[in-house]
Enzyme design. Structure first.
Site, PDB file in Angstrom:
ATOM      1  N   ASN A  80       0.737  -1.139   0.276  1.00  0.00           N
ATOM      2  CA  ASN A  80       0.117   0.074   0.106  1.00  0.00           C
ATOM      3  C   ASN A  80       1.035   1.334  -0.229  1.00  0.00           C
ATOM      4  OD1 ASN A  80      -1.598   2.271   0.708  1.00  0.00           O
ATOM      5  ND2 ASN A  80      -2.996   0.874   1.940  1.00  0.00           N
ATOM      6  N   PRO A  81       0.938   2.043  -0.910  1.00  0.00           N
ATOM      7  CA  PRO A  81       1.826   3.197  -1.185  1.00  0.00           C
ATOM      8  C   PRO A  81       1.532   4.093  -0.236  1.00  0.00           C
ATOM      9  CG  PRO A  81       0.557   3.087  -3.326  1.00  0.00           C
ATOM     10  CD  PRO A  81       0.012   1.810  -2.282  1.00  0.00           C
ATOM     11  N   ASP A 103      -0.822  -4.014  10.011  1.00  0.00           N
ATOM     12  CA  ASP A 103      -2.136  -4.336   9.727  1.00  0.00           C
ATOM     13  C   ASP A 103      -3.181  -3.410  10.413  1.00  0.00           C
ATOM     14  OD1 ASP A 103      -3.809  -6.354   7.706  1.00  0.00           O
ATOM     15  OD2 ASP A 103      -4.773  -6.599   9.581  1.00  0.00           O
ATOM     16  N   SER A 104      -3.936  -2.866   9.789  1.00  0.00           N
ATOM     17  CA  SER A 104      -4.867  -1.678  10.105  1.00  0.00           C
ATOM     18  C   SER A 104      -6.427  -1.762   9.661  1.00  0.00           C
ATOM     19  CB  SER A 104      -4.190  -0.448   9.815  1.00  0.00           C
ATOM     20  OG  SER A 104      -3.768  -0.295   8.531  1.00  0.00           O
ATOM     21  N   PHE A 118      -5.202   8.137   1.963  1.00  0.00           N
ATOM     22  CA  PHE A 118      -5.579   7.160   1.104  1.00  0.00           C
ATOM     23  C   PHE A 118      -6.896   6.493   2.044  1.00  0.00           C
ATOM     24  CE2 PHE A 118      -3.905   3.509   4.131  1.00  0.00           C
ATOM     25  CZ  PHE A 118      -2.903   4.484   4.785  1.00  0.00           C
ATOM     26  N   GLY A 119      -7.467   5.480   1.360  1.00  0.00           N
ATOM     27  CA  GLY A 119      -8.327   4.671   2.303  1.00  0.00           C
ATOM     28  C   GLY A 119      -9.591   5.452   2.854  1.00  0.00           C
ATOM     29  N   TYR A 120      -9.729   5.250   4.102  1.00  0.00           N
ATOM     30  CA  TYR A 120     -10.929   5.740   4.467  1.00  0.00           C
ATOM     31  C   TYR A 120     -10.605   7.290   4.847  1.00  0.00           C
ATOM     32  CZ  TYR A 120     -12.916   1.053   4.515  1.00  0.00           C
ATOM     33  OH  TYR A 120     -13.406  -0.011   4.284  1.00  0.00           O
ATOM     34  N   ASP A 121      -9.537   8.030   4.733  1.00  0.00           N
ATOM     35  CA  ASP A 121      -9.246   9.344   5.110  1.00  0.00           C
ATOM     36  C   ASP A 121     -10.258  10.177   4.726  1.00  0.00           C
ATOM     37  OD1 ASP A 121      -6.881   8.621   6.527  1.00  0.00           O
ATOM     38  OD2 ASP A 121      -5.408   9.001   4.993  1.00  0.00           O
ATOM     39  N   HIS A 152      -3.318   6.820  14.297  1.00  0.00           N
ATOM     40  CA  HIS A 152      -3.104   5.241  14.782  1.00  0.00           C
ATOM     41  C   HIS A 152      -1.487   4.661  14.187  1.00  0.00           C
ATOM     42  CE1 HIS A 152      -4.796   5.575  10.772  1.00  0.00           C
ATOM     43  NE2 HIS A 152      -4.501   3.947  10.715  1.00  0.00           N
TER      44      HIS A 152
HETATM   45  P1  ITT Z   1      -0.823  -4.122   3.001  1.00  0.00           P
HETATM   46  O1  ITT Z   1      -1.435  -5.391   3.304  1.00  0.00           O
HETATM   47  O2  ITT Z   1       0.037  -4.417   1.637  1.00  0.00           O
HETATM   48  O3  ITT Z   1      -0.220  -3.558   3.909  1.00  0.00           O
HETATM   49  P2  ITT Z   1      -3.701  -2.900   2.662  1.00  0.00           P
HETATM   50  O4  ITT Z   1      -4.010  -1.697   2.134  1.00  0.00           O
HETATM   51  O5  ITT Z   1      -4.175  -4.144   2.279  1.00  0.00           O
HETATM   52  O6  ITT Z   1      -2.035  -3.195   2.348  1.00  0.00           O
HETATM   53  P3  ITT Z   1      -4.553  -3.670   5.302  1.00  0.00           P
HETATM   54  O7  ITT Z   1      -4.707  -5.038   4.979  1.00  0.00           O
HETATM   55  O8  ITT Z   1      -3.818  -3.601   6.683  1.00  0.00           O
HETATM   56  O9  ITT Z   1      -3.525  -3.028   4.139  1.00  0.00           O
HETATM   57  O10 ITT Z   1      -5.900  -2.909   5.316  1.00  0.00           O
HETATM   58  C1  ITT Z   1      -6.012  -1.756   6.057  1.00  0.00           C
HETATM   59  C2  ITT Z   1      -7.293  -1.029   5.196  1.00  0.00           C
HETATM   60  O11 ITT Z   1      -7.881  -0.143   6.183  1.00  0.00           O
HETATM   61  C3  ITT Z   1      -6.305  -0.019   4.005  1.00  0.00           C
HETATM   62  O12 ITT Z   1      -6.591  -0.538   2.697  1.00  0.00           O
HETATM   63  C4  ITT Z   1      -7.331   1.096   4.218  1.00  0.00           C
HETATM   64  O13 ITT Z   1      -8.548   1.061   3.368  1.00  0.00           O
HETATM   65  C5  ITT Z   1      -7.503   1.190   5.671  1.00  0.00           C
HETATM   66  N1  ITT Z   1      -6.665   1.919   6.535  1.00  0.00           N
HETATM   67  C6  ITT Z   1      -5.684   1.713   7.317  1.00  0.00           C
HETATM   68  N2  ITT Z   1      -5.047   2.665   7.687  1.00  0.00           N
HETATM   69  C7  ITT Z   1      -5.608   3.885   7.345  1.00  0.00           C
HETATM   70  C8  ITT Z   1      -5.385   5.199   7.078  1.00  0.00           C
HETATM   71  O14 ITT Z   1      -4.264   5.955   7.778  1.00  0.00           O
HETATM   72  N3  ITT Z   1      -5.995   5.942   6.545  1.00  0.00           N
HETATM   73  C9  ITT Z   1      -7.126   5.526   5.654  1.00  0.00           C
HETATM   74  N4  ITT Z   1      -7.475   4.182   5.681  1.00  0.00           N
HETATM   75  C10 ITT Z   1      -6.574   3.301   6.417  1.00  0.00           C
END
Ligand code: ITT
Length: 197
Positions: A9-10, A67-68, A152-155, A181
């Protein structure tokens, strides 16, 4: 010290770089074609360990895995461990956010509480033969519409407690990294690593 960050995840990698650079740690990402094991665990801890061990099998060097996930009170903690795949396997960040907002369409403002959790797992450090875990949490609330395009993600739909109403995606990287976190977990990790020989 050098750590390989076991993520594809970049967005995560960029946050690791910024924070660990300041902590004096050299950060290296995974090769883009490095295979990672399936995340079959039922907790963040299990999946962080799976990723850390998977990367160690390839690199045989010190690894940190993350893992987050986002845990929403009104949804009984969902999407949680499944945050990356909430809208289905291979879902984009946008699809996951849309699904979450539609699941919460009937949830009133005061009930939109949620928290991001991050578990880091470090393996492969010579002086430490067992995996070490570090946890960070940030509490906040889910917005009704996405706001901002940083991060990224849910930010874009998460407003951390103490914010002036801005989502993580409306903050600078420095602002997010002061309270996130991931930053909190990394801070604990750095404190421990600094005591290792
Ligand atoms: P890796 O397993 O390769 O590290 P991933 O994106 O699949 O990448 P996770 O399995 O830990 O990582 O999934 C965590 C998801 O939770 C991630 O894709 C985001 O959608 C969300 N997430 C985690 N941290 C976040 C953050 O700081 N801001 C926004 N969304 C976050």
């Amino acid at each position: 010290m050098k750590l390989i960050v076991a993520t594809h995840n970049p967005g995560k990698l960029q946050e690791f770089r910024r924070i660990l650079d300041l902590g004096g740690i050299d950060v290296e990402g995974l090769a883009s074609d490095a295979p990672m094991p399936e995340e079959v665990g039922t907790s963040l801890e299990e999946n962080a360990l799976i990723k850390a061990r998977g990367a160690f099998e390839i690199y045989r060097e010190a690894i940190v895995a993350d893992d987050s996930g986002l845990f929403v009170d009104s949804l009984g903690g969902q999407p949680g461990v499944l945050s990356a795949r909430y809208a289905g396997p291979g879902a984009t960040d946008g699809e996951n956010r849309s699904k979450l907002l539609s699941e919460m369409a009937l949830v009133a403002g005061e009930n939109r509480r949620a928290e991001f959790r991050c578990v880091l797992c470090v393996v492969g450090v010579e002086s430490h033969s067992t995996p070490e875990f570090y946890v960070g949490v940030v509490k906040g609330r889910i917005t009704e519409l996405p706001m901002g395009d940083a991060g990224f993600g849910y930010d874009p739909i998460f407003v951390p407690d103490g914010s002036d109403g801005r989502t993580f995606a409306q903050m600078s990287p420095q602002e997010k990294n002061a309270i996130s976190h991931r930053a909190r977990a990394l801070e604990v990790m750095l404190g421990e690593i600094s005591k290792w020989s």
